[in-house]
Design a protein around this motif. Sequence first.
Motif, PDB file in Angstrom:
ATOM      1  N   ASP A  38       0.861  -1.173   0.000  1.00  0.00           N
ATOM      2  CA  ASP A  38       0.000   0.000   0.000  1.00  0.00           C
ATOM      3  C   ASP A  38       0.902   1.229   0.000  1.00  0.00           C
ATOM      4  OD1 ASP A  38      -1.863   1.946   0.433  1.00  0.00           O
ATOM      5  OD2 ASP A  38      -2.998   0.774   1.885  1.00  0.00           O
ATOM      6  N   CYS A  49      -8.023   6.805   3.689  1.00  0.00           N
ATOM      7  CA  CYS A  49      -8.719   5.790   2.898  1.00  0.00           C
ATOM      8  C   CYS A  49     -10.230   5.895   3.083  1.00  0.00           C
ATOM      9  CB  CYS A  49      -8.232   4.394   3.278  1.00  0.00           C
ATOM     10  SG  CYS A  49      -9.061   3.123   2.309  1.00  0.00           S
ATOM     11  N   CYS A  60      -7.424  -0.044  -6.327  1.00  0.00           N
ATOM     12  CA  CYS A  60      -7.143   1.304  -5.816  1.00  0.00           C
ATOM     13  C   CYS A  60      -5.825   1.806  -6.409  1.00  0.00           C
ATOM     14  CB  CYS A  60      -7.036   1.236  -4.293  1.00  0.00           C
ATOM     15  SG  CYS A  60      -6.450   2.760  -3.546  1.00  0.00           S
TER      16      CYS A  60
HETATM   17  S1  SF4 Z   1      -8.183   1.078  -0.639  1.00  0.00           S
HETATM   18 FE1  SF4 Z   1      -6.292   2.043  -1.321  1.00  0.00          FE
HETATM   19  S2  SF4 Z   1      -5.753   3.538   0.263  1.00  0.00           S
HETATM   20 FE2  SF4 Z   1      -7.302   2.135   1.116  1.00  0.00          FE
HETATM   21  S3  SF4 Z   1      -6.092   0.545   2.181  1.00  0.00           S
HETATM   22 FE3  SF4 Z   1      -6.506  -0.191   0.058  1.00  0.00          FE
HETATM   23  S4  SF4 Z   1      -4.730   0.461  -1.146  1.00  0.00           S
HETATM   24 FE4  SF4 Z   1      -4.704   1.631   0.763  1.00  0.00          FE
END
Ligand code: SF4
Length: 211
Positions: A38, A49, A60
């Motif tokens: 991440d 987030c 994402c």
């Molecule tokens: S959705 Fe995106 S910002 Fe949220 S934890 Fe997953 S990778 Fe990280």
Amino acid sequence: MASRSLHSILDEIRALASDEEFRGTLTDLGVDRQHVADRVRPSEIHRLCRRSSCLFPSPCRHLHVDHGPLIELYRQARRVPGVRHVFVASGIRHDLAHADRRNGEAYLRELVTHHVSGHLKVAPEHVSESVLRVMRKPPLQEFDRFRAEFERFSREAGKEQYLVPYFISSHPGCTLKDAAELHDYLRKHNWKPQQVQDFMPPHDPGHRYVL
Ligand code: SF4
């Protein structure tokens, strides 16, 4: 997300392989999450987030997926003296492989060519678009793409091997029509379920369940 270094895992494999009781087969190298990172710092995730899933409805932009290190781990594990077979028995994430534009295909080829002991577990969960949406799972096309890749790489490796797909029946949002769609899909591909896992909400006294 936690992961171990390549060296740490290889040291453990070498220690295992040097044991006089070791017969040459690593039954499950597992699917270490070292290929997922991440870009948002853990201390900031809570604040930044706003998503409920890193992969649904699309990956994402902060999720960095690279199966390169996992491919390297597989290759080095196969070269450890005393190791004859390295298998992956845990279920794999086909959606993560597809999220990796750089090394996803190479990873699937490596896995299917060298690390399937005959059957590979995977969890499409369902086939109905509306149920998959409730589950926050990728659409069926994604699984069909993976199935075609698995068959192609198995054929090219000269191996007869099979997928073991995991589906959930009666998930919330699943209607009789969706169940029939799943049934038709299984029949079309000649898959005969060996076990059934049914989703049963426990606090519905008016509901009768038949398995
Ligand atoms: S959705 Fe995106 S910002 Fe949220 S934890 Fe997953 S990778 Fe990280």
